[in-house]
Design an enzyme around this catalytic site. Structure first.
Site, mmCIF file in Angstrom:
data_model
loop_
_atom_site.group_PDB
_atom_site.id
_atom_site.type_symbol
_atom_site.label_atom_id
_atom_site.label_comp_id
_atom_site.label_asym_id
_atom_site.label_seq_id
_atom_site.Cartn_x
_atom_site.Cartn_y
_atom_site.Cartn_z
ATOM 1 N N THR A 92 40.781 22.983 42.654
ATOM 2 C CA THR A 92 40.410 21.576 42.466
ATOM 3 C C THR A 92 41.136 20.971 41.286
ATOM 4 O OG1 THR A 92 38.505 22.265 41.141
ATOM 5 C CG2 THR A 92 38.142 21.898 43.479
ATOM 6 N N LYS B 99 54.589 38.871 37.881
ATOM 7 C CA LYS B 99 53.639 37.792 37.676
ATOM 8 C C LYS B 99 52.245 38.328 37.946
ATOM 9 C CE LYS B 99 51.711 35.330 40.232
ATOM 10 N NZ LYS B 99 50.309 35.250 40.804
ATOM 11 N N GLU C 55 43.550 35.996 32.817
ATOM 12 C CA GLU C 55 43.024 34.638 32.711
ATOM 13 C C GLU C 55 41.901 34.558 31.676
ATOM 14 O OE1 GLU C 55 44.051 33.213 37.259
ATOM 15 O OE2 GLU C 55 42.078 34.060 36.799
ATOM 16 N N THR D 294 46.479 40.748 42.333
ATOM 17 C CA THR D 294 47.248 39.564 42.685
ATOM 18 C C THR D 294 48.434 39.529 41.771
ATOM 19 O OG1 THR D 294 46.967 37.447 43.655
ATOM 20 C CG2 THR D 294 46.696 37.392 41.483
ATOM 21 N N ASN E 29 38.857 29.901 37.048
ATOM 22 C CA ASN E 29 38.683 30.220 38.454
ATOM 23 C C ASN E 29 37.707 29.294 39.167
ATOM 24 O OD1 ASN E 29 40.264 32.763 39.272
ATOM 25 N ND2 ASN E 29 39.539 33.177 37.215
#
Length: 413
Positions: free
Chosen positions: A413, A180, A277, A191, A408
């Site tokens: 949120t 992942k 991303e 990450t 990001n």
């Protein structure tokens, strides 16, 4: 030609492994968030971890386990909470996770390795984990690779899985893997989590050496955004269930196995970079002519990680000057008059001299790569030669789009 073939099955393709992935309630989204990989027998274990000074509890836990005992039976991974920067309670949560699983599997806690991913600063939701572990163990199956691959992802758009098979001693040997990662990706681990299973018998020292070199040529050669994470872990098990003779020294068989291990890791690493991303294409940088492999990889990683290079590729701008600038600041000495830069089939700079090229066609090449996302045709190839040395190296990255900032900016949120 590669001395192996791709097969189905992911991490459960090698003999003697089961896996599972379930929804335990760790993620607020309600998506799968708890994964387990189990070997039927004690397996030789190796690991490579983040170089960050801020490390998740699972990273310290695994390092201590592998220093004390180079074997394991199971890998447990939770998604949703990174359990990093969570103090002494985070360590206790990691230890309790292993204890809970050990009781359910009826094995020693020392045979369990842990991984976590999610938001830094948040502890594992232990009530959900306690309730989820019995269900997780009950879900174990020799066809559970896809479920496990789906339960370890966070912002990933796709799961990442591969299995390869070769022959050693006239018997099939298999290596499978899942991973992942999508953001907070940079060389020296990122990450990202990657789990590898193998059914060959290998000595612990050799297996760790193989994995370290494979990591350098794969996961340590990718970058999405220049940020190294707190949780990066690459864990690999080799359980000997192929019944091939044990590989205990360097030779033809160890080299064959390591080449296949590297291929598995490179496939997963490229899948992570491809899924960066907001990314629209994969960037592959090939460097030749350096004095050794490490120097070549360093130049390649610097180019792949350059925000200016990445932005230009997103804008479909064949701005080779940014590539030259990145190569020049990589910290590797070379003569400028030897520099050669090629984008796809377009030779842009040769012997340090700019060349005329069809800018519109080069831009179209970049646009074509963007339309091939996730079809394995989305690769922008940058080839750089810096001299007459024997060192070659590769690195992978992705373009930098508007969506990266949006994803990001809104992450918690």
């Amino acid at each position: 030609m590669a001395d192996w073939q791709e097969i189905t099955g992911g991490i459960t393709a090698p003999k003697g492994y089961r896996a599972a992935g379930i929804t335990a309630g760790l993620k607020p989204s309600g998506l799968p968030d708890l994964a387990l990989i189990v070997s039927d027998v004690e397996a030789i274990a190796a690991g490579v971890f983040t170089t960050s000074q801020v490390k998740a509890a699972c990273v310290d836990y695994c390092r201590q386990r592998l220093q004390a005992k180079q074997s394991a039976r199971a890998i447990l991974c939770n998604a949703g909470q990174a359990n990093a920067a969570t103090g002494s309670q985070g360590i206790k949560d990691a230890e309790e996770s292993a204890d809970l699983l050990a009781k359910e599997l009826n094995i020693s806690p020392e045979s369990i390795l842990l991984a976590s991913t999610g938001v830094i600063g948040r502890r594992i939701k232990m009530d959900a984990l306690r309730n989820g572990i019995p269900k997780l163990v009950a879900s174990l199956t020799d066809a559970g690779s896809d479920a496990a691959a789906g339960a370890i992802i966070t912002t990933d758009l796709v799961t990442k899985s591969i299995a390869l098979e070769t022959t050693i001693g006239d018997r099939p040997v298999r290596i499978g893997g899942i991973a992942k990662g999508s953001g907070m990706i940079h060389p020296n681990m990122a990450t990202m989590l990657a789990f590898v299973t193998c059914d060959a018998a290998v000595s612990p020292h050799l297996w760790q050496q193989m994995l370290t070199r494979a990591a350098d040529r794969s996961f340590n050669s990718i970058t999405v955004d220049g940020d190294t994470s707190t949780n990066d872990s690459l864990l690999a098990l080799a359980n000997g269930q192929s019944r091939t003779p044990a590989i205990t020294e360097v030779g033809a068989e160890s080299e064959k196995l390591e080449a296949m291990l590297t291929a598995v890791c490179q496939h997963l690493a490229k899948a992570i970079a491809r899924d960066g991303e907001g990314a629209t294409c994969l960037i592959e940088v090939q460097v030749t002519g350096a004095h050794d492999e490490q120097a070549a990889r360093q130049i390649a990683k610097t180019i792949a990680g350059s925000s200016l290079v990445k932005s230009a590729i997103f804008g479909r701008d064949p701005n080779w000057g940014r590539i030259a600038a990145a190569a020049g600041r990589a910290g590797v000495p070379f003569e400028q008059e030897n520099l050669q830069i090629q984008l796809g089939n377009f030779l842009l700079l040769d012997n340090g001299q700019p060349l005329p090229f069809d800018r519109a066609a080069a831009s179209a090449y970049l646009k074509q790569a963007a339309t091939g996302a996730y079809l394995q045709q989305d690769t922008v190839l940058i080839s750089v030669n810096v001299g007459n040395g024997h060192g070659t190296g590769k690195a992978w990255g992705c373009d930098l789009s508007y969506d990266y900032v949006k994803i990001n900016a809104e992450y918690t949120t």
